[in-house]
Design an enzyme around this catalytic site. Structure first.
Site, PDB file in Angstrom:
ATOM      1  CG  ASP A  55     -53.068  25.378  31.368  1.00  0.00           C
ATOM      2  OD1 ASP A  55     -53.055  25.998  30.711  1.00  0.00           O
ATOM      3  OD2 ASP A  55     -52.935  24.717  32.807  1.00  0.00           O
ATOM      4  CG  ASP A 259     -53.928  24.413  37.139  1.00  0.00           C
ATOM      5  OD1 ASP A 259     -54.052  24.857  35.712  1.00  0.00           O
ATOM      6  OD2 ASP A 259     -53.270  24.734  38.302  1.00  0.00           O
ATOM      7  CG  ASP A 263     -56.886  27.013  32.541  1.00  0.00           C
ATOM      8  OD1 ASP A 263     -56.377  27.457  31.374  1.00  0.00           O
ATOM      9  OD2 ASP A 263     -56.079  26.604  33.827  1.00  0.00           O
TER      10      ASP A 263
END
Length: 363
Positions: A55, A259, A263
């Site tokens: 990410d 995080d 996600d």
């Protein structure tokens, strides 16, 4: 015969120690390094992983965005743009929203708490926010959010938007009462250690992939900075898990590092989920490994430690059974003194523990 039975029991003890001792030492060493391993099944996943999805915000980048540019459309005052957009974004917890709110308050000479309180506030996942501020129906977010709300005069912002995106900035378009009023550009710095972390992951045989909901121009700027060749941009939060599924359907074994709340589904879908310890509780709960340090380099460390622990378990089992296979039949056939066989069994337990303790030196 009694001695042979005792020897067999000693051999079983060594085999029984093979896995738990390595796990205990490996997870303990991981905790010292800021890596929390949830369970033994994680170790097998790390051995097979060949693709790692990263990410962008808060993982490859710091997640600490700052307001860099303000562009007010003709007929709109910059102060009014900042006040209304800042008030709306102040109600959101997203890193971009926090940057806009803090920057708007700073440029307006206000404390964020002094901004107007929005009514009927709504967070639109992956698109932005909307609500009513001082009687105005305000929108702040992506072009899709504004277009879906019926805002049609976005062309006036195209030039400023293109310049900001080419500079690698994330653009927040602002409209109220059905009219496009301007844009705010925020920037998120790449972590100093991210490029090194990506190199470490490549050395482990993993292919890095960047995944983000940001505009492609922004994503590719970050990808170039850390040498990632594959980029999935403009991905909605609910579609992140679909990207992971697509990669898995291609025969890849996928790890995911993230995080945020957005996600969590992707972390749970991946073969191996790694959550940044500086992220949300939802991401940490959905993951298999937690990187307490919030440093992407810890992802490579976590995979190496897990693989080393798995190799140690296999080594322990090999030698524990090896002692049994070699010593017991020989003693039963009268070809080996039972006392020597007993010593071999005891040595097998000592070996298993000693071999596991070698994990304490992992760096």
């Amino acid at each position: 015969m009694a001695k042979l039975v005792e020897d067999a029991q000693n051999g079983k003890a060594a085999a029984g120690l093979a896995t738990p001792t390595a796990l205990m030492v490996g997870t303990g060493r991981g905790a010292q390094l800021g890596i929390l391993i949830k369970g033994p099944e994680v170790l097998e996943s790390t051995r097979r992983v060949d693709t790692i999805v990263l990410d962008k915000t808060g993982t490859v980048t710091t997640g600490k965005m700052t307001l860099q540019e303000v562009y007010a459309a003709e007929g709109t005052g910059e102060k009014e743009l900042l006040r209304l957009a800042g008030a709306l974004e102040h109600a959101s917890e997203h890193p971009v929203a926090r940057a806009v709110a803090a920057g708007a308050a700073r440029r307006s000479g206000l404390d964020p708490a002094d901004l107007p309180v929005p009514e009927r506030f709504e967070n639109v996942p992956g698109a932005g926010v909307r609500g009513t501020v001082d009687g105005h129906a305000v929108l702040a977010g992506s072009a899709r959010l504004l277009t879906d709300a019926g805002v049609t005069d976005l062309d006036a912002l195209d030039g400023a938007r293109a310049r900001a995106e080419e500079a690698g900035r994330t653009v927040v378009l602002v409209a109220w009462d059905g009219v496009a009023r301007g844009l705010l550009a925020v920037a998120d710095a790449v972590r100093d250690t991210s490029a090194e972390a990506v190199r470490d992951l490549r050395q482990l045989g993993l292919t890095p992939v960047l995944l983000t909901g940001d505009h492609r121009a922004v994503a590719e700027t970050v990808a170039r900075a850390v040498d990632i060749g594959t980029v999935y941009a403009d991905v909605l939060p609910e579609d992140k898990a679909d990207v992971v599924r697509r990669l898995r359907s291609e025969g890849r074994v996928v790890a995911m590092v993230g995080d945020g709340v957005n996600d969590a589904a992707a972390l749970a879908t991946a073969d191996l989920g790694l959550a940044m310890g500086t992220g949300t509780d939802a991401a940490i709960e959905a993951s298999d490994l937690t990187l307490v340090r919030g440093d992407l380099r810890a992802a490579a460390d976590a995979i190496r430690l897990s693989r080393r622990t798995l190799a140690t378990i296999k080594g322990n089992l090999f030698w524990a059974f090896g002692y049994n296979v070699a010593a017991l039949p020989l003693a039963a056939a009268g070809l080996l003194n039972p006392m020597i066989a007993g010593a071999a069994m005891a040595c097998s337990s000592v070996f298993v523990v000693t071999n596991s303790l070698r994990l304490r030196s992992f760096t």
